[in-house]
Structures are given as structure tokens and as C-alpha cells.
Design a protein around this motif. Sequence first.
Motif, PDB file in Angstrom:
ATOM      1  N   ASN A 100      20.959  38.744  68.813  1.00 24.48           N
ATOM      2  CA  ASN A 100      22.022  39.360  69.593  1.00 24.48           C
ATOM      3  C   ASN A 100      22.560  38.395  70.647  1.00 24.48           C
ATOM      4  OD1 ASN A 100      21.857  41.848  68.280  1.00 24.48           O
ATOM      5  ND2 ASN A 100      20.141  42.471  69.560  1.00 24.48           N
ATOM      6  N   VAL A 101      22.753  37.149  70.274  1.00 27.52           N
ATOM      7  CA  VAL A 101      23.194  36.144  71.243  1.00 27.52           C
ATOM      8  C   VAL A 101      24.632  36.449  71.661  1.00 27.52           C
ATOM      9  CG1 VAL A 101      23.730  33.724  71.620  1.00 27.52           C
ATOM     10  CG2 VAL A 101      21.641  34.367  70.438  1.00 27.52           C
ATOM     11  N   ILE A 102      24.769  36.759  72.924  1.00 30.37           N
ATOM     12  CA  ILE A 102      26.081  37.003  73.506  1.00 30.37           C
ATOM     13  C   ILE A 102      26.354  35.948  74.565  1.00 30.37           C
ATOM     14  CG2 ILE A 102      27.447  38.629  74.879  1.00 30.37           C
ATOM     15  CD1 ILE A 102      25.828  40.873  73.511  1.00 30.37           C
ATOM     16  N   LYS A 103      25.300  35.519  75.250  1.00 27.38           N
ATOM     17  CA  LYS A 103      25.418  34.540  76.323  1.00 27.38           C
ATOM     18  C   LYS A 103      24.561  33.322  76.005  1.00 27.38           C
ATOM     19  CE  LYS A 103      26.155  37.790  80.063  1.00 27.38           C
ATOM     20  NZ  LYS A 103      25.727  38.194  81.390  1.00 27.38           N
ATOM     21  N   SER A 104      25.026  32.191  76.499  1.00 25.59           N
ATOM     22  CA  SER A 104      24.219  30.983  76.366  1.00 25.59           C
ATOM     23  C   SER A 104      23.056  31.067  77.342  1.00 25.59           C
ATOM     24  CB  SER A 104      25.065  29.746  76.676  1.00 25.59           C
ATOM     25  OG  SER A 104      25.360  29.695  78.065  1.00 25.59           O
ATOM     26  N   SER A 105      22.077  30.216  77.147  1.00 23.53           N
ATOM     27  CA  SER A 105      20.938  30.179  78.067  1.00 23.53           C
ATOM     28  C   SER A 105      21.390  29.846  79.481  1.00 23.53           C
ATOM     29  CB  SER A 105      19.910  29.147  77.597  1.00 23.53           C
ATOM     30  OG  SER A 105      19.392  29.517  76.356  1.00 23.53           O
ATOM     31  N   SER A 106      22.347  28.944  79.612  1.00 23.13           N
ATOM     32  CA  SER A 106      22.851  28.583  80.940  1.00 23.13           C
ATOM     33  C   SER A 106      23.512  29.771  81.624  1.00 23.13           C
ATOM     34  CB  SER A 106      23.847  27.426  80.848  1.00 23.13           C
ATOM     35  OG  SER A 106      23.206  26.266  80.408  1.00 23.13           O
ATOM     36  N   GLU A 107      24.232  30.580  80.859  1.00 20.26           N
ATOM     37  CA  GLU A 107      24.858  31.786  81.427  1.00 20.26           C
ATOM     38  C   GLU A 107      23.799  32.792  81.864  1.00 20.26           C
ATOM     39  OE1 GLU A 107      29.114  32.229  79.174  1.00 20.26           O
ATOM     40  OE2 GLU A 107      27.314  32.525  77.949  1.00 20.26           O
ATOM     41  N   ILE A 108      22.734  32.914  81.092  1.00 17.38           N
ATOM     42  CA  ILE A 108      21.646  33.824  81.456  1.00 17.38           C
ATOM     43  C   ILE A 108      21.022  33.360  82.770  1.00 17.38           C
ATOM     44  CG2 ILE A 108      19.329  34.628  80.820  1.00 17.38           C
ATOM     45  CD1 ILE A 108      20.307  34.461  77.853  1.00 17.38           C
ATOM     46  N   ILE A 109      20.753  32.065  82.880  1.00 16.23           N
ATOM     47  CA  ILE A 109      20.164  31.523  84.107  1.00 16.23           C
ATOM     48  C   ILE A 109      21.099  31.767  85.285  1.00 16.23           C
ATOM     49  CG2 ILE A 109      19.415  29.416  85.286  1.00 16.23           C
ATOM     50  CD1 ILE A 109      18.623  28.363  82.455  1.00 16.23           C
ATOM     51  N   ALA A 110      22.381  31.479  85.113  1.00 19.46           N
ATOM     52  CA  ALA A 110      23.354  31.673  86.195  1.00 19.46           C
ATOM     53  C   ALA A 110      23.455  33.142  86.598  1.00 19.46           C
ATOM     54  CB  ALA A 110      24.718  31.142  85.774  1.00 19.46           C
ATOM     55  N   ASP A 111      23.384  34.060  85.639  1.00 23.43           N
ATOM     56  CA  ASP A 111      23.427  35.494  85.960  1.00 23.43           C
ATOM     57  C   ASP A 111      22.190  35.939  86.738  1.00 23.43           C
ATOM     58  OD1 ASP A 111      25.875  35.804  84.731  1.00 23.43           O
ATOM     59  OD2 ASP A 111      25.074  36.806  82.932  1.00 23.43           O
ATOM     60  N   LEU A 112      21.019  35.422  86.331  1.00 27.02           N
ATOM     61  CA  LEU A 112      19.778  35.834  86.976  1.00 27.02           C
ATOM     62  C   LEU A 112      19.546  35.134  88.313  1.00 27.02           C
ATOM     63  CD1 LEU A 112      17.493  36.002  83.818  1.00 27.02           C
ATOM     64  CD2 LEU A 112      18.366  37.937  85.150  1.00 27.02           C
ATOM     65  N   LEU A 113      20.138  33.969  88.497  1.00 26.83           N
ATOM     66  CA  LEU A 113      20.003  33.205  89.748  1.00 26.83           C
ATOM     67  C   LEU A 113      21.395  32.868  90.280  1.00 26.83           C
ATOM     68  CD1 LEU A 113      17.177  30.747  88.629  1.00 26.83           C
ATOM     69  CD2 LEU A 113      16.913  32.898  89.881  1.00 26.83           C
ATOM     70  N   PRO A 114      22.149  33.884  90.696  1.00 24.95           N
ATOM     71  CA  PRO A 114      23.553  33.658  91.064  1.00 24.95           C
ATOM     72  C   PRO A 114      23.762  32.737  92.267  1.00 24.95           C
ATOM     73  CG  PRO A 114      22.856  35.859  91.707  1.00 24.95           C
ATOM     74  CD  PRO A 114      21.738  35.272  90.899  1.00 24.95           C
ATOM     75  N   ASP A 115      22.760  32.557  93.100  1.00 24.36           N
ATOM     76  CA  ASP A 115      22.914  31.706  94.279  1.00 24.36           C
ATOM     77  C   ASP A 115      22.416  30.280  94.061  1.00 24.36           C
ATOM     78  OD1 ASP A 115      24.061  33.793  95.745  1.00 24.36           O
ATOM     79  OD2 ASP A 115      22.088  34.608  96.223  1.00 24.36           O
ATOM     80  N   ALA A 116      21.937  29.996  92.856  1.00 25.73           N
ATOM     81  CA  ALA A 116      21.513  28.633  92.502  1.00 25.73           C
ATOM     82  C   ALA A 116      22.679  27.928  91.821  1.00 25.73           C
ATOM     83  CB  ALA A 116      20.306  28.687  91.568  1.00 25.73           C
ATOM     84  N   HIS A 117      22.582  26.616  91.705  1.00 27.50           N
ATOM     85  CA  HIS A 117      23.614  25.822  91.039  1.00 27.50           C
ATOM     86  C   HIS A 117      23.042  25.291  89.728  1.00 27.50           C
ATOM     87  CE1 HIS A 117      25.767  26.137  94.767  1.00 27.50           C
ATOM     88  NE2 HIS A 117      24.760  25.561  95.403  1.00 27.50           N
ATOM     89  N   VAL A 118      23.547  25.802  88.622  1.00 28.04           N
ATOM     90  CA  VAL A 118      23.037  25.429  87.304  1.00 28.04           C
ATOM     91  C   VAL A 118      23.860  24.260  86.756  1.00 28.04           C
ATOM     92  CG1 VAL A 118      22.559  26.203  84.949  1.00 28.04           C
ATOM     93  CG2 VAL A 118      22.280  27.796  86.876  1.00 28.04           C
ATOM     94  N   ILE A 119      23.171  23.186  86.440  1.00 28.07           N
ATOM     95  CA  ILE A 119      23.776  22.014  85.817  1.00 28.07           C
ATOM     96  C   ILE A 119      23.186  21.919  84.412  1.00 28.07           C
ATOM     97  CG2 ILE A 119      24.034  19.508  85.880  1.00 28.07           C
ATOM     98  CD1 ILE A 119      25.405  20.896  88.261  1.00 28.07           C
ATOM     99  N   LYS A 120      24.038  21.955  83.422  1.00 30.93           N
ATOM    100  CA  LYS A 120      23.590  21.916  82.027  1.00 30.93           C
ATOM    101  C   LYS A 120      23.703  20.504  81.485  1.00 30.93           C
ATOM    102  CE  LYS A 120      22.716  23.284  77.787  1.00 30.93           C
ATOM    103  NZ  LYS A 120      21.365  23.114  77.389  1.00 30.93           N
ATOM    104  N   LEU A 121      22.593  20.003  80.947  1.00 35.97           N
ATOM    105  CA  LEU A 121      22.633  18.712  80.252  1.00 35.97           C
ATOM    106  C   LEU A 121      23.221  18.943  78.874  1.00 35.97           C
ATOM    107  CD1 LEU A 121      19.205  17.030  81.046  1.00 35.97           C
ATOM    108  CD2 LEU A 121      21.393  16.766  82.203  1.00 35.97           C
ATOM    109  N   LEU A 122      24.032  18.020  78.424  1.00 36.75           N
ATOM    110  CA  LEU A 122      24.661  18.136  77.110  1.00 36.75           C
ATOM    111  C   LEU A 122      24.053  17.095  76.189  1.00 36.75           C
ATOM    112  CD1 LEU A 122      28.323  18.429  78.374  1.00 36.75           C
ATOM    113  CD2 LEU A 122      26.810  20.297  77.712  1.00 36.75           C
ATOM    114  N   ASN A 123      23.639  17.538  75.021  1.00 35.22           N
ATOM    115  CA  ASN A 123      23.063  16.577  74.083  1.00 35.22           C
ATOM    116  C   ASN A 123      23.993  16.289  72.920  1.00 35.22           C
ATOM    117  OD1 ASN A 123      22.748  19.064  72.893  1.00 35.22           O
ATOM    118  ND2 ASN A 123      20.800  18.585  71.959  1.00 35.22           N
ATOM    119  N   ILE A 124      25.105  17.005  72.862  1.00 34.31           N
ATOM    120  CA  ILE A 124      26.075  16.759  71.800  1.00 34.31           C
ATOM    121  C   ILE A 124      27.440  16.602  72.465  1.00 34.31           C
ATOM    122  CG2 ILE A 124      27.203  17.681  69.748  1.00 34.31           C
ATOM    123  CD1 ILE A 124      24.636  19.322  69.276  1.00 34.31           C
TER     124      ILE A 124
END
Length: 179
Positions: A100-124
Motif C-alpha cells: 500500500n505504498v502511498i508515500k516515500s520513506s522520506s515523506e513518512i519521516i518528514a510527516d512523523l518528524l515535522p520539525d526536523a530537516h530531512v535530507i534524502k541521499l539520491l543513489n540514482i
Amino acid sequence: MKIGIVGASSITMDFASRAAQSGHEVLISHSNNNTLKECVQRMGTKVKLVTKEKAVKAGIIILFVPREELKTFLSDLPDMTDKIIIHTNNPVFSMECLSNVIKSSSEIIADLLPDAHVIKLLNIVEPNILLSSKEKHSGNEIYFTGNCTEAKRKVKAFFKTLNLSGIDFEEAYLFNKVG
């Protein structure tokens, strides 16, 4: 600077080694710290195995947590306001978590930790972006993205201390579109 690493992978251990060699204090937490004892000892006195709670107190946190464990893992963290979380790839141990993937992992992290700054590493990264970049490629490039300019600036500076060339994906992509 204190760097917290949560979860062991080839990329997080490479970051740990580079950070220790650059003089950073590195706090590593893994679901089974015993499996990392020898590896951590070889990295020197700047690297320590700690609990998750201690690792996430660092100013920059490098996160490698299985996707299916993200919600549970993030739910009991202390206040993460203004923390920089460098999100690496998430391993997947259960295909059910992708059904049931609706959100990326980064979006999940950002939703659960809204006051943190999420930087996503890109491998592709699309080859045309790599080819169009003005920067000469040395093999030490690491692409990232995020929505906080100040956090991206700090991450780029951190990468430079690790002898990595941090490239903001949005800047490279915009250059490709405009240039």
C-alpha cells in the motif's frame, strides 16, 4: 561535530569511517550493536557504539532503518526540532510493507518528524544531469535533496569534510533545465 548513525549499511559505515578520520565524533546505533564491535574498534576512538537515544542527540543523524520499522522507530524519539536527518535508502525485509505504498520513506519521516530537516541521499541520478553538470566528476560526488536551504548548506559542508562533493539535486537539475 557529533554525527549520529542509526542502522548499519555499507554507506553508513563509510560515512562513519570518513567522519572519524575527519575528526568528527561518531555515535553508532544498530539493532544488534554486538555485530559491529570489531568494525567500530578498527575505526578508532572517535567512533562509539551507543543506544539509539544517544545517537539521535547528535546534530546530524544518518538514518538507515528498514521501511517497515520507520513508524515504530520514529515514534519514541526525543524532540527532533531542527535536527538534520540524512536519509539513506531503506532496506525492505517484508514485501507486505510495499503493498500500500502511498508515500516515500522520506515523506513518512518528514510527516512523523515535522520539525526536523530531512535530507534524502539520491543513489540514482539521470545521466543527462551528470553529463551537463559544470563540475568535473571524480567519483566522490553524492547527490542529495531536501526542502530546507540551511540544512542543505550544512550537509554540503559536512560532506566536504568527508572528502565528498555534495551536489544539491535541485541545483543540478535546474542548471540542466536552464543551462
